[in-house]
Write a protein that holds these residues in place. Structure first.
Motif: not given
Length: 311
Positions: A24, A87, A85, A46, A95-96, A55, A101
């Motif tokens: 990051c 995904s 965001h 992020a 994962e983010a 997210g 992120k």
């Protein structure tokens, strides 16, 4: 009986996590909420200090519309730009979160537990409820096409069954547990079809072609007149989380903003988009939750031996 769900590995989070995570971008900041100095080596955003990345789990085609008023409220209160965001799937959001992120996010309960088990530095602060007087939580519903001969979960044995995603709480973890309780092995006794989103699972079951039965969360099931609910289980409410890597004062501010806010407060803050039937159908207020609230999911993870639950 425990189930080693091998099919989850191909579609789920762990393979993505094992592939390695990108670092990051860190932005050192000082000055915590209590006057203490933040450790610059552990503080990061992020994107940058002027931006918060929000997210989400890609639950339906309306996901961005559903969250926009809440994101606008966060932007109004913090003075920061809030970026949406979404995904590509549940595993990508996990994962983010581990890669730093996202700054704020709305997870499913299972996705949150999985992310924490794999090192994500996040803290749950609240869960969204949709009606006055409601407690955090929602239903995972077992559905069949209208007029189907399938009357119980046990009747799904030997059928094509729609699930949402291998990391979905109400669309896979709870359904797997309920199938096991009914004597049906979700790995061996049904043909799984992963629809990707709750509304798509409902659609496919309603059409009765790709799926003879399936599972989805109640808010999406309620929109269809082509399916019948044959069973349901209460699921811990999906958490809104805040990144632990944010500066202490900002994390405290976001926690205060998000822990308990009503739709009336959002409207009063000047977020006109919140005063709509669309937003009112998915949001009434947030209520505080903590990590221990998701121990039920951890217990079911242990009983199903689901691979994604493992750290």
């Amino acid at each position: 009986m425990k189930l080693s769900i091998k099919t989850l590995i191909a579609a789920g989070a762990v393979t993505l996590l094992a592939a390695g995570l990108s670092a990051c971008s860190a932005t050192p900041t000082t000055g915590g909420a209590d006057g203490a100095t933040d450790d610059a080596s552990t503080v990061s955003f992020a994107v940058d200090e002027n931006t918060l990345v929000f997210g989400v789990v890609p639950d339906s085609v309306d996901t961005e519309t559903n969250y926009q008023p809440l994101m606008d409220y966060i932007a109004k209160k913090t003075g920061k730009t809030v970026e949406y965001h979404e995904s590509t799937d549940y595993a990508a959001l996990i994962e983010a979160s581990i890669a730093g992120k996202i700054d704020v996010a709305s997870f499913s309960g299972f996705t949150y537990v999985t992310a924490k088990n794999n090192g994500a530095k996040i803290t749950p602060v609240s869960s969204i409820v949709t009606e006055e007087g409601q407690e955090p939580g929602y239903f995972s519903q077992a559905i069949v096409p209208v007029g189907s001969d399938i009357k119980t979960i046990a009747d799904m044995k030997g059928k094509k069954v729609c699930f949402v995603d291998p990391s979905s709480t109400s669309g896979y973890l709870f359904p797997s547990y309920n199938l096991l309780q009914a004597g049906v092995d979700p790995e061996k006794d049904v043909t799984p079809v992963f629809a990707g989103k709750h509304d798509v699972s409902v659609q496919k079951v309603g059409e009765g072609k790709e799926c003879d039965a399936g599972f989805a969360e109640d808010s999406e099931v309620a929109k269809s007149d082509k399916v019948t609910v044959i069973d349901q289980t209460m699921v811990p409410g999906a958490p809104v989380v805040v990144s632990d890597t944010l500066p202490a004062d900002l994390k405290a501010q976001l926690t205060e903003i998000l822990a308990q806010v009503s739709i009336d407060q959002i409207i009063a803050a000047g977020i006109d988009s919140a005063d709509s039937d669309a937003f009112r159908s998915v949001f009434f207020e947030t209520q505080p939750v903590d990590d221990a609230y998701y121990d039920t999911i951890r217990d079911i993870c242990e009983k199903t031996n689901a691979t994604q639950c493992q750290g």
